[in-house]
Design an enzyme around this catalytic site. Structure first.
Site, PDB file in Angstrom:
ATOM      1  N   THR A  49      47.599  51.453  55.195  1.00 59.94           N
ATOM      2  CA  THR A  49      47.336  52.345  54.064  1.00 59.94           C
ATOM      3  C   THR A  49      46.465  53.497  54.563  1.00 59.94           C
ATOM      4  OG1 THR A  49      45.235  51.372  53.305  1.00 59.94           O
ATOM      5  CG2 THR A  49      47.269  50.264  52.619  1.00 59.94           C
ATOM      6  N   CYS A  50      46.102  54.393  53.658  1.00 64.81           N
ATOM      7  CA  CYS A  50      45.272  55.525  54.079  1.00 64.81           C
ATOM      8  C   CYS A  50      43.872  55.069  54.492  1.00 64.81           C
ATOM      9  CB  CYS A  50      45.179  56.564  52.962  1.00 64.81           C
ATOM     10  SG  CYS A  50      44.514  55.918  51.413  1.00 64.81           S
ATOM     11  N   ARG A  52      43.165  51.740  55.688  1.00 64.43           N
ATOM     12  CA  ARG A  52      43.104  50.622  56.631  1.00 64.43           C
ATOM     13  C   ARG A  52      44.442  50.410  57.336  1.00 64.43           C
ATOM     14  NH1 ARG A  52      40.653  46.416  54.764  1.00 64.43           N
ATOM     15  NH2 ARG A  52      39.884  47.438  52.887  1.00 64.43           N
ATOM     16  N   SER A 105      37.594  47.123  49.357  1.00 68.94           N
ATOM     17  CA  SER A 105      38.137  48.464  49.133  1.00 68.94           C
ATOM     18  C   SER A 105      37.037  49.511  48.997  1.00 68.94           C
ATOM     19  CB  SER A 105      38.995  48.482  47.862  1.00 68.94           C
ATOM     20  OG  SER A 105      40.128  47.663  48.013  1.00 68.94           O
ATOM     21  N   GLN A 112      45.348  48.687  43.488  1.00 72.62           N
ATOM     22  CA  GLN A 112      46.500  49.183  44.244  1.00 72.62           C
ATOM     23  C   GLN A 112      46.720  48.422  45.551  1.00 72.62           C
ATOM     24  OE1 GLN A 112      44.194  51.236  42.924  1.00 72.62           O
ATOM     25  NE2 GLN A 112      45.374  52.374  41.394  1.00 72.62           N
ATOM     26  N   GLU A 188      42.205  67.262  43.038  1.00 74.15           N
ATOM     27  CA  GLU A 188      42.280  65.834  43.338  1.00 74.15           C
ATOM     28  C   GLU A 188      41.937  64.965  42.133  1.00 74.15           C
ATOM     29  OE1 GLU A 188      40.001  64.770  46.734  1.00 74.15           O
ATOM     30  OE2 GLU A 188      41.069  66.116  48.101  1.00 74.15           O
TER      31      GLU A 188
END
Length: 416
Positions: A49-50, A52, A105, A112, A188
């Site tokens: 993922t972004c 990990r 996280s 997610q 964002e």
């Protein structure tokens, strides 16, 4: 039994390194097959993922895994080692359970990551790099993550301003699928709001931004309409919810604009959430009847309270993860014992079969039956007690009383 998990994440590595170690869809299949080939069981799962990248395998040394990761991405192994964390067996299981529950996280308890881990598992299964052990591990993980979500409040409270804004809208308008939402801005924060709205099943969304191109880019991603800021008065009367976050130095929605919109709505309630600094919505809007205005300060108070709730829930979740990691490892150890018992039985059967064949051969040659039986019994007994006798002697000579007692118990030896 050697379960291994290695990886890097937002706590151990910079964004630039995480980008280099990531596995995109175009290389994931080849990477899984190559990684599985490093193991004795052919099992491998890659979570990327972004925040990990993690490798989960079975029956392979950690040095080999790190070497494989550095070679696959053509990275300096020494640099990579400085950022890598390593877990084996129960610690590997516990780590996976913690990650799946959102305990590791960037945003504590975010949901997610579980979906991302499920996708990683299904990708590995499709590539044929899942066998009995990892299949059982990940199925156990999904069950435990669900239990943590059910039994604790780890994911019940909003801990980001964007999520808090959507949560607030959901509480006021029970069914967001029937609500029309206007998002002012396209940065964002608003993008994150749009994602949360999508997850909550929001109905129509319109994105208003200074530049139409930017609004259209976001609108296309989320199935929304795009307008410019001067078009807001035209669309505002049709909107039940307005969430605004721009970098404008001056308010974008004034009291008069909202008042006119409410008249056209026949005073039907409107929720306005201003998460911009400086503010996008004039303070006086809050004085209007049927206009419910919340600012970033209101939401920050909610976020801080909810974060405290999540930290308390995280303590409960950690206990569940620890308990359930031990349960899985006990199951895995049970598999080891089953395999050992099977091997011991096969070995004993082999000795018996060899002794029987020798005895039958001698009887066929006319040897005395009683002598053959005595030889069979003596040779079989000597062979069966050879290894236990050596183990008993070794434990006695070294003064290892614990092992000696364990062997006595295993062999059924008592003092009576």
């Amino acid at each position: 039994m050697t379960l291994v998990a290695i990886g890097i994440n937002h706590k151990t590595a910079s964004v630039s390194l995480r980008e280099k170690v990531a596995f995109g869809p175009d290389i994931l299949g080849d990477a899984l097959k190559s990684l599985a080939a490093q193991t004795r069981t052919g099992e491998a799962v890659i979570v990327s993922t972004c925040n990990r990248t993690e490798l989960y395998t079975n029956q392979v040394g950690s040095d080999r895994l790190i070497g494989w990761l550095s070679q696959f991405h053509n990275l300096d192994e020494a640099e990579l080692r400085q950022c890598i964390y390593l877990h084996t067996d129960q610690k590997a299981v516990q780590h996976l359970l913690r990650v799946s529950a959102g305990l590791d996280s960037l945003v504590l308890g975010e949901p997610q990551i579980l979906g991302q881990i499920k996708k990683a598992f299904f990708d590995a299964r499709e590539m044929g790099t899942i066998a009995h052990t990892l299949d059982r591990l990940f199925q156990h993980t999904f069950k435990v993550a669900k239990r943590i979500r059910t039994e604790t409040e780890i994911g019940a409270s909003a801990v980001s301003v964007a999520f808090a804004a959507v949560n607030l809208a959901k509480h006021i308008f029970d069914d967001l699928s029937k609500s029309r939402v206007m998002l002012v801005g396209a940065g964002e924060t608003i993008e994150l709001v749009a994602r949360h709205l999508g997850e909550q099943g929001a109905g129509e969304i319109v994105v208003a931004n200074r530049t139409l191109a930017r609004a259209q880019g976001m609108a296309q991603e989320f199935g929304a309409d795009a307008i410019t800021l001067p078009q807001i008065p035209e669309y505002l009367p049709q909107c039940d919810i307005v969430i605004s976050s721009t970098a404008s130095p001056l308010p974008i929605l004034g009291k008069g604009m909202v008042e006119n919109a409410l008249k056209k709505r026949r005073q039907q309630a409107m929720l306005l959430v201003d998460i911009a600094v400086p503010r996008d919505i004039e303070t006086e809007v809050g004085d209007l009847e049927n206009a419910y205005l919340y600012t970033v300060d209101d939401l920050q108070g909610i976020v801080q309270k909810n974060m405290a709730n999540r930290l308390e829930a995280a303590e409960q979740a950690e206990l569940i993860a620890q308990e359930q990691s031990l349960e899985f490892v006990n199951w895995l150890r049970g598999l080891d014992s089953v395999a050992t018992i099977k091997q011991y039985r096969q070995q004993s059967e082999g000795l018996k079969r060899a002794a029987m064949e020798r005895a039958i051969e001698r009887l066929e040659q006319g040897a005395d039956a009683e002598a053959v039986l005595n030889e069979l019994a003596n040779k079989l007994t000597n062979k069966l007690i050879h290894a236990p006798t050596q183990a008993l002697s070794k434990a006695a000579r070294s003064g290892d009383l614990d092992s000696l007692e364990l062997l006595r118990s295993a062999l059924g030896i008592n003092d009576n």
